[in-house]
Structure formats: C-alpha cells, structure tokens
Design an enzyme around this catalytic site. Structure first.
Site, mmCIF file in Angstrom:
data_model
loop_
_atom_site.group_PDB
_atom_site.id
_atom_site.type_symbol
_atom_site.label_atom_id
_atom_site.label_comp_id
_atom_site.label_asym_id
_atom_site.label_seq_id
_atom_site.Cartn_x
_atom_site.Cartn_y
_atom_site.Cartn_z
ATOM 1 N N HIS A 20 42.494 37.200 32.721
ATOM 2 C CA HIS A 20 43.007 38.097 33.768
ATOM 3 C C HIS A 20 42.783 37.438 35.128
ATOM 4 O O HIS A 20 41.655 37.101 35.489
ATOM 5 C CB HIS A 20 42.272 39.431 33.676
ATOM 6 C CG HIS A 20 42.763 40.496 34.597
ATOM 7 N ND1 HIS A 20 43.827 41.323 34.304
ATOM 8 C CD2 HIS A 20 42.331 40.876 35.827
ATOM 9 C CE1 HIS A 20 44.022 42.170 35.298
ATOM 10 N NE2 HIS A 20 43.130 41.924 36.245
ATOM 11 N N ASP A 61 43.266 37.804 39.112
ATOM 12 C CA ASP A 61 43.463 38.771 40.192
ATOM 13 C C ASP A 61 43.880 38.056 41.465
ATOM 14 O O ASP A 61 43.105 37.301 42.045
ATOM 15 C CB ASP A 61 42.146 39.513 40.467
ATOM 16 C CG ASP A 61 41.807 40.502 39.374
ATOM 17 O OD1 ASP A 61 42.657 41.370 39.086
ATOM 18 O OD2 ASP A 61 40.708 40.407 38.805
ATOM 19 N N MET A 107 44.983 38.414 45.357
ATOM 20 C CA MET A 107 44.879 39.365 46.477
ATOM 21 C C MET A 107 45.331 38.690 47.765
ATOM 22 O O MET A 107 44.991 37.534 48.007
ATOM 23 C CB MET A 107 43.422 39.798 46.648
ATOM 24 C CG MET A 107 42.814 40.382 45.392
ATOM 25 S SD MET A 107 41.109 40.813 45.690
ATOM 26 C CE MET A 107 40.640 41.388 44.054
ATOM 27 N N HIS A 149 47.484 39.662 37.679
ATOM 28 C CA HIS A 149 47.483 40.973 38.351
ATOM 29 C C HIS A 149 47.712 40.724 39.840
ATOM 30 O O HIS A 149 46.805 40.283 40.545
ATOM 31 C CB HIS A 149 46.116 41.639 38.062
ATOM 32 C CG HIS A 149 45.892 42.940 38.757
ATOM 33 N ND1 HIS A 149 44.652 43.556 38.791
ATOM 34 C CD2 HIS A 149 46.734 43.760 39.439
ATOM 35 C CE1 HIS A 149 44.750 44.691 39.464
ATOM 36 N NE2 HIS A 149 45.990 44.833 39.880
ATOM 37 N N MET A 204 47.933 41.772 43.405
ATOM 38 C CA MET A 204 47.595 42.808 44.393
ATOM 39 C C MET A 204 48.097 42.310 45.736
ATOM 40 O O MET A 204 47.325 41.953 46.634
ATOM 41 C CB MET A 204 46.069 43.030 44.396
ATOM 42 C CG MET A 204 45.598 43.812 43.185
ATOM 43 S SD MET A 204 43.819 43.703 42.944
ATOM 44 C CE MET A 204 43.749 42.226 41.947
ATOM 45 N N MET A 240 44.284 51.370 36.884
ATOM 46 C CA MET A 240 43.080 50.946 37.621
ATOM 47 C C MET A 240 42.010 52.033 37.516
ATOM 48 O O MET A 240 42.296 53.209 37.752
ATOM 49 C CB MET A 240 43.394 50.700 39.098
ATOM 50 C CG MET A 240 44.279 49.502 39.396
ATOM 51 S SD MET A 240 43.700 47.926 38.734
ATOM 52 C CE MET A 240 42.103 47.734 39.530
ATOM 53 N N ASP A 263 41.333 48.438 34.045
ATOM 54 C CA ASP A 263 40.717 47.404 34.878
ATOM 55 C C ASP A 263 39.779 48.021 35.901
ATOM 56 O O ASP A 263 40.213 48.814 36.741
ATOM 57 C CB ASP A 263 41.857 46.643 35.587
ATOM 58 C CG ASP A 263 41.406 45.468 36.437
ATOM 59 O OD1 ASP A 263 40.195 45.157 36.449
ATOM 60 O OD2 ASP A 263 42.288 44.861 37.077
#
Ligand code: DX5
Ligand code: ZN
Length: 217
Positions: free
Chosen positions: A32, A34, A36, A65, A67, A136, A174
């Site tokens: 996974h 992330d 951002m 993911h 964001m 989330m 998550d």
C-alpha cells in the site's frame, strides 16, 4: 483469503527496498503506497519516482492510495510507474467517473475512497465501476492514529451496498488497524486490510506473519 496491504508510510525510508522484500517474503499480497500532496491532506509523502524504483524490488500488487487533489492529472504517470490498483478519494475529484475511466484506460484496477465524514451513500453512483472501495478508519494524512469505531458500521453498509448492486468488489479498510481489531474489521465485511505502524515498527517479517495468521485463522 483475506489480503494484507502493508502501508509503507510507516517504513524506514532509508531501508525501504529491504523492508518491502521482508513483507513480500513474509506473505503480504499488496504493497500500500500512500501519496500525499500537501493540499488534499496536510502532509507530503512520496510520489512517482518512488513507485518506479520500488517496482524493481517486488512483483506484489502496488495498491496506490492517492490523497491528492484532482488525481486524474497523475493517473497516467502512476500507471506507467508501476501501479496495479489506483484508489482515488471521491472528495478530491471533480468528475469521479471520468477519473475511474482514466484508470481503466491504462488497464489498471480502480477504487474509490471515502473519508470518515463522507456519507457512504455518496458511493452509490460508482459501485458498479470499481474493483474496490476503500473505507478510511482515520482522517487521511498521517499514520499511527487511532481506529475510529464508527468505521465498523460503515464497512457493513458498504459491503451490503456492493452486494445489493451485484458487485463482488473488495472492501479495504485503512487506518489504526492492529492485532486487536483486525478480526472484527474482517467480520464487518472487509477483505483487504491496510496496516502501517503495526507492520513496520518492530520486526517487520514477524509482524507480517502474525497479521496474516490472525487474518486467516
Ligand atoms: C493514512 C494512510 C494510511 C496509514 C495507515 O492517511 O492512508 O495508509 O499509513 O497507517 P497506520 O496503520 O499506522 O494507521
Ligand atoms: Zn492509505
């Protein structure tokens, strides 16, 4: 079989390749990642070049993911860097369906994500378009937060909504997941589990094996 997706946000970035090999060899199915942007969430993590480099160390599924605001702008770049599945926040897209189409255009799996305060009903138009829904269980932006117990009901509702729509899509959860709550999260209807700090803090291989046996015992 339930799927474990270790979140590398909690990894030691000076030993990232090594730690990914450890979770891979210990049996984690997804990695996974992330991303951002400091806009959609008040934090900046890593991006395309990191995905591209990590692609050389494992064949596991890259669960990216995003964001970031208007993720459609970067779908091509992440797809070409090696993402297998791209998750976008419905709160971040001016056109969610078009963003999902863009992900499919590059042959990748797609998912929609909802923050803890977004009503699950907002997922309705996209249920038949996605391979996965990510619920989330913390406010996105940081690892190491506490699991919000309101997520249990949201997971149940999302699984039911998918079933009612005739969709076999996965439900991923998550944020704040540990050895103590993971089985309840699965029982609520999730089948993909993201865990960051509980995997990467301490003995990475051992933590991964423990999670996997708890999740499938
Ligand atoms: C939060 C991220 C999560 C986070 C999970 O914005 O989406 O993936 O890294 O970390 P833990 O398991 O520490 O809550
Ligand atoms: Zn995440």
């Amino acid at each position: 079989m339930n799927i474990l997706a270790p979140s590398i946000l909690a990894a030691d970035f000076s030993r990232l390749g090594e730690q990914i090999k450890a979770v891979d060899e210990a049996g984690a199915q997804y990695i996974h990642i992330d991303v951002m942007d400091g806009m959609f969430v008040p934090n900046i993590s890593y991006g395309i070049p990191v995905v591209e480099s990590l692609r050389k160390v494992t064949d596991k599924v890259f669960d990216v993911h995003l964001m970031i605001e208007e993720p459609i702008r970067y779908v091509k770049a992440f797809a070409e860097a090696g993402a297998d599945m791209i998750s976008v926040h419905i709160e971040a897209c001016s056109d969610v369906s078009e963003t999902l189409n863009e992900i499919r255009r590059y042959g990748k799996k797609c998912a929609v994500v909802i923050k803890p305060g977004t009503p699950v009903a907002e997922l309705t138009p996209y249920l038949s378009l996605v391979d996965m829904v990510l619920v989330m269980s913390v406010e996105p932006g940081m690892g190491g937060q506490h699991f919000m117990s309101g997520a249990f009901e949201r997971i149940r509702m999302v699984r039911q909504m998918l079933n009612d729509a005739g969709s076999m899509a996965d439900v991923e959860v998550d944020g704040g997941i540990n050895e103590g709550n993971v089985r309840d999260i699965l029982a609520a209807g999730a089948n993909v589990i993201v865990a960051g700090s509980k995997i990467f803090h301490g003995n990475v291989a051992e933590n991964t094996r423990n999670f996997i046996s708890l999740m499938n015992g």
